[in-house]
Enzyme design. Structure first.
Site, mmCIF file in Angstrom:
data_model
loop_
_atom_site.group_PDB
_atom_site.id
_atom_site.type_symbol
_atom_site.label_atom_id
_atom_site.label_comp_id
_atom_site.label_asym_id
_atom_site.label_seq_id
_atom_site.Cartn_x
_atom_site.Cartn_y
_atom_site.Cartn_z
ATOM 1 N N PRO A 1 -45.619 14.308 41.970
ATOM 2 C CA PRO A 1 -46.433 13.546 42.917
ATOM 3 C C PRO A 1 -45.616 12.799 43.960
ATOM 4 O O PRO A 1 -46.113 12.455 45.026
ATOM 5 C CB PRO A 1 -47.206 12.565 42.019
ATOM 6 C CG PRO A 1 -47.193 13.173 40.662
ATOM 7 C CD PRO A 1 -45.893 13.917 40.570
ATOM 8 N N GLU B 1 -44.804 11.124 31.103
ATOM 9 C CA GLU B 1 -44.701 10.067 32.117
ATOM 10 C C GLU B 1 -43.844 10.475 33.313
ATOM 11 O O GLU B 1 -44.070 10.036 34.419
ATOM 12 C CB GLU B 1 -44.108 8.798 31.471
ATOM 13 C CG GLU B 1 -44.035 7.600 32.401
ATOM 14 C CD GLU B 1 -45.404 7.117 32.835
ATOM 15 O OE1 GLU B 1 -45.484 6.468 33.890
ATOM 16 O OE2 GLU B 1 -46.389 7.386 32.116
ATOM 17 N N ARG C 1 -48.252 35.822 48.547
ATOM 18 C CA ARG C 1 -49.133 36.537 49.483
ATOM 19 C C ARG C 1 -48.463 36.773 50.830
ATOM 20 O O ARG C 1 -48.939 37.589 51.630
ATOM 21 C CB ARG C 1 -50.446 35.774 49.661
ATOM 22 C CG ARG C 1 -50.312 34.448 50.374
ATOM 23 C CD ARG C 1 -51.612 33.665 50.323
ATOM 24 N NE ARG C 1 -52.720 34.395 50.900
ATOM 25 C CZ ARG C 1 -52.969 34.471 52.212
ATOM 26 N NH1 ARG C 1 -52.161 33.861 53.064
ATOM 27 N NH2 ARG C 1 -53.993 35.150 52.671
ATOM 28 N N ASP D 1 -54.008 33.321 59.266
ATOM 29 C CA ASP D 1 -54.570 32.309 58.370
ATOM 30 C C ASP D 1 -54.585 30.930 59.016
ATOM 31 O O ASP D 1 -53.787 30.630 59.899
ATOM 32 C CB ASP D 1 -53.737 32.209 57.084
ATOM 33 C CG ASP D 1 -54.026 33.348 56.136
ATOM 34 O OD1 ASP D 1 -55.091 33.956 56.258
ATOM 35 O OD2 ASP D 1 -53.171 33.625 55.280
#
Length: 265
Positions: free
Chosen positions: A108, A135, A173, A188
């Protein structure tokens, strides 16, 4: 391309690796996808890979030794290297062929993942993803092992497997031959700096809703002009922040000014 995922739950990865575009790319030999259980490198009889944090606090922290040992195993298997030295830092490890495998920590706290990063990573020959739980990671993994830290958004999940699968899907991809239509990835959303234009297919009329006449005209130049304007309008409506960095022509800027004046966005 070779991609290795270090995880405590290889079964989560294998389900994705064998399905859809990833599964087909794997079958064609376009990419080698491998899930490595780093618990196998714990080095203790209880197969423990985590411990309580020094200094106290809640949660458990992933130990450095099994992660380093798992990466060393993967490098030895793929490049002939046998050890990750203390100099293994964000500069990357140089293998015998002169390439640097990218070792990516899903976290994160990492850099927010974008299509531009996907296009960059798609050029690599070897990627290693580390998926954590608990953690957090022992800081020495960040300081002396990984080359990149990536996050797929400002939220916290129970582990790094789902984020890693998301990143891997977006990279594979882009490999030549992975998609049935090679132009699909080029147009895209985000690849051009703009959101993608709307698409339609048969039937030409459905429940009273008709396909725009321009798409049925057969006039390819006019269709391309319409699609570009639609991409600009959609980006202006939904993600105006992208316009700050998108590569825009003078014609694009005039179109945007008209759209703003007309109150269409």
């Amino acid at each position: 391309m070779r991609i290795d995922v270090l995880t405590l739950f290889p079964e989560m990865c294998e389900g994705v690796f064998g399905t859809s575009i990833l599964g087909k790319a794997r079958e064609k030999g376009i990419v080698s996808l491998n899930a490595v259980n780093f618990r196998d490198f714990s080095g203790n009889k209880h197969n423990t890979v985590d411990d309580t944090p020094y200094g106290g606090g809640g949660g458990m922290v992933l130990k450095p030794d099994p992660i380093f040992a798992a990466v060393e195993h993967v490098l030895a298997e793929s490049t002939g290297s046998t050890v990750v030295s203390s100099e293994y830092s964000t500069e990357g490890h140089m293998d015998q062929e002169g390439t640097k495998p990218r070792i990516i920590l899903m976290c994160p706290q990492g850099k927010t993942y974008t299509q531009q990063i996907a296009e960059e990573l798609a050029q690599e020959e070897h990627l290693i993803f580390i998926c954590g739980h608990y953690e957090g990671y022992d800081e020495r993994i960040r300081e002396h092992l990984v080359t990149d830290e990536l996050s797929i958004g400002d939220y916290v999940l129970t582990g790094g497997e789902l984020p890693a699968m998301t990143v891997i899907d977006s990279i594979v991809r882009l490999q030549p031959g992975a998609l049935g239509n090679e132009t699909s990835a080029v147009s895209d959303s985000f690849s051009t700096g703009l959101l993608e234009y709307p698409h339609y297919t048969r039937p030409a009329e459905f429940r009273g809703w008709k396909v725009p006449d321009i798409l049925l005209s057969g006039h390819h130049a006019n269709i391309e002009t319409w699609r570009r304007e639609q991409a600009l309008q959609r980006t202006l409506e939904r993600r105006p922040d992208l316009l700050e960095t998108a590569e825009l022509t003078a014609k694009d800027r005039k179109t945007l000014e008209r759209l703003k004046n007309d109150g269409q966005a």
